[in-house]
Design a protein around this motif. Structure first.
Motif, PDB file in Angstrom:
ATOM      1  N   ALA A  19     -15.096  -6.137   2.721  1.00 42.81           N
ATOM      2  CA  ALA A  19     -14.617  -5.420   1.538  1.00 42.81           C
ATOM      3  C   ALA A  19     -13.844  -4.174   1.941  1.00 42.81           C
ATOM      4  N   ARG A  20     -14.337  -3.469   2.963  1.00 42.01           N
ATOM      5  CA  ARG A  20     -13.615  -2.277   3.422  1.00 42.01           C
ATOM      6  C   ARG A  20     -12.260  -2.655   4.016  1.00 42.01           C
ATOM      7  N   GLN A  21     -12.229  -3.741   4.769  1.00 43.48           N
ATOM      8  CA  GLN A  21     -10.989  -4.152   5.439  1.00 43.48           C
ATOM      9  C   GLN A  21      -9.939  -4.638   4.456  1.00 43.48           C
ATOM     10  N   ASN A  22     -10.354  -5.223   3.343  1.00 42.45           N
ATOM     11  CA  ASN A  22      -9.412  -5.881   2.445  1.00 42.45           C
ATOM     12  C   ASN A  22      -9.250  -5.189   1.103  1.00 42.45           C
ATOM     13  N   HIS A  23      -9.876  -4.017   0.925  1.00 42.62           N
ATOM     14  CA  HIS A  23      -9.717  -3.334  -0.354  1.00 42.62           C
ATOM     15  C   HIS A  23      -8.238  -2.976  -0.565  1.00 42.62           C
ATOM     16  N   PRO A  24      -7.702  -3.240  -1.761  1.00 41.35           N
ATOM     17  CA  PRO A  24      -6.272  -2.984  -2.023  1.00 41.35           C
ATOM     18  C   PRO A  24      -5.843  -1.543  -1.775  1.00 41.35           C
ATOM     19  N   ASP A  25      -6.772  -0.588  -1.910  1.00 45.92           N
ATOM     20  CA  ASP A  25      -6.411   0.805  -1.658  1.00 45.92           C
ATOM     21  C   ASP A  25      -6.270   1.102  -0.169  1.00 45.92           C
ATOM     22  N   VAL A  26      -6.819   0.221   0.654  1.00 47.18           N
ATOM     23  CA  VAL A  26      -6.792   0.429   2.098  1.00 47.18           C
ATOM     24  C   VAL A  26      -5.824  -0.532   2.781  1.00 47.18           C
ATOM     25  N   LYS A  52      -2.705  -2.841   2.537  1.00 44.16           N
ATOM     26  CA  LYS A  52      -1.501  -3.061   1.725  1.00 44.16           C
ATOM     27  C   LYS A  52      -0.794  -4.372   2.081  1.00 44.16           C
ATOM     28  N   GLN A  53      -1.384  -5.173   2.950  1.00 43.11           N
ATOM     29  CA  GLN A  53      -0.764  -6.437   3.321  1.00 43.11           C
ATOM     30  C   GLN A  53      -0.793  -7.411   2.146  1.00 43.11           C
ATOM     31  N   ALA A  54       0.181  -8.314   2.136  1.00 41.75           N
ATOM     32  CA  ALA A  54       0.240  -9.331   1.081  1.00 41.75           C
ATOM     33  C   ALA A  54      -1.009 -10.202   1.141  1.00 41.75           C
ATOM     34  N   GLY A  55      -1.585 -10.432  -0.004  1.00 35.20           N
ATOM     35  CA  GLY A  55      -2.758 -11.296  -0.082  1.00 35.20           C
ATOM     36  C   GLY A  55      -4.076 -10.575   0.073  1.00 35.20           C
ATOM     37  N   ALA A  56      -4.060  -9.275   0.390  1.00 37.64           N
ATOM     38  CA  ALA A  56      -5.321  -8.549   0.596  1.00 37.64           C
ATOM     39  C   ALA A  56      -6.132  -8.481  -0.689  1.00 37.64           C
TER      40      ALA A  56
END
Length: 324
Positions: A28-35, A37-41
């Motif tokens: 969740a930390r690695q893929n949170h949209p606020d953190v 910004k890669q496509a699909g995160a």
């Protein structure tokens, strides 16, 4: 393609609750949209939240292990072996545009005569105990009751409401027109979590139960807080002397005011953790609250303040740009 919730979290099927929670927090930390910004995160984050929502709930996990991707629409008293057999028959017939046909002799599927066309609904109805339809003449072959379809809707809550729980009145439009539901949002929901309202989905046929309504929780943006899973982050402004000398500072959390100790010699961006002061977990460990220090200086100095800062500048050997 159906998602395997265990693969989404990167854990084995026999993982214990603590392992599942650790995997969720990391992802969740690695893929949170606020953190991230890669496509699909954002989509990955939603998948991670959904997987954790299911696997952290013992009853949902049991049904998922038994029925796989169908676990939300399987009747509560369904037999796993019969359901899997029915799905295998249905999948095999999908290429025939929803009908079984053939010119071979009787046999194979419970004595069905493949010289006659058989609806997929008839086949599945026989597997799950339905009665014959329209004078087919073979007991046990027929559509039988068909459970209603599951529906999905989104509900937005604030961080504070996610912390303490809240209530919502939702208007759902269905075949019989709009209807209003009073819904209780339990404390500790997270963004992307699905709340099941049993029997509030599409109506079933015959005597079958209605489907379920799944509410997908969305946590609204907040002026002070940023939420990652169950962890809550916030900026904590401090004065230069508080950061330099250390201080006990009050900070607002979703659960109310708390006191955090600022260690002497702290700089901006240092994170201070308040264990268990994030979003609660109804069945497990609550999240944490992280206060990120933001050293602020007076915009307009008084004469005394300016004099003291000038004296400090003369005697201090501190170099803010030094890496040491």
């Amino acid at each position: 393609m159906a998602k395997d919730f265990y693969e989404v979290l990167g854990v084995s099927r026999d993982a214990d609750p603590a392992e599942i929670q650790r995997a969720y927090r990391t992802l969740a930390r690695q893929n949170h949209p606020d953190v991230n910004k890669q496509a699909g995160a954002e989509e990955r984050f939603k998948d991670i939240a959904e997987a954790y929502d299911v696997l952290s709930d013992p009853e949902q996990r049991r049904r998922y292990d038994a029925f796989g991707e169908d676990f939300r629409r399987v009747p509560p008293d369904a037999d796993p072996a019969a359901w899997r057999q029915g799905r295998a028959y249905a999948d095999a017939g999908a290429g025939a545009r929803g009908r079984w046909s053939g010119g071979g002799p009787s046999g194979g599927f419970g004595g069905a005569d493949f010289g006659d066309e058989i609806d997929i609904e008839d086949l599945l109805g026989g597997i799950f105990g339905g009665r014959g339809r329209g004078g087919r003449g073979r007991a046990g072959w027929g559509p039988g009751p068909v459970p209603g379809a599951d529906h999905e809707a989104e509900v937005e809550v604030s961080v504070e409401e996610a912390y303490r729980g809240t209530e919502r009145s939702l208007t759902i439009t269905g075949p019989d027109g709009p209807r209003t539901l009073d819904v209780t949002i339990p404390p500790g929901v997270i963004d992307g979590q699905r709340i099941r309202l049993r029997g509030q989905g599409g109506p079933g046929s015959g005597d079958a139960a209605a489907g379920d309504l799944y509410l997908v929780v969305r946590i609204a943006d907040h002026p002070r807080y940023r939420v990652e899973g169950r962890d809550v982050h916030a900026l904590l402004p401090v004065a230069p002397w508080e950061a330099a000398l250390g201080a006990s500072v009050s900070v607002d959390t979703p659960g109310g005011a708390a006191t955090v100790k600022v260690p002497a010699g702290s700089s901006s961006h240092r994170r201070l953790r308040l264990k268990g002061r994030g979003l609660p977990h109804p069945k497990g460990t609550p999240g944490d609250f992280y206060a990120e220090l933001q050293v602020r200086v007076p915009r307009n100095l008084s004469d005394d303040e300016r004099r003291h800062f000038e004296e400090l500048a003369k005697v201090s050997r501190f170099d803010a740009r030094s890496r040491r």
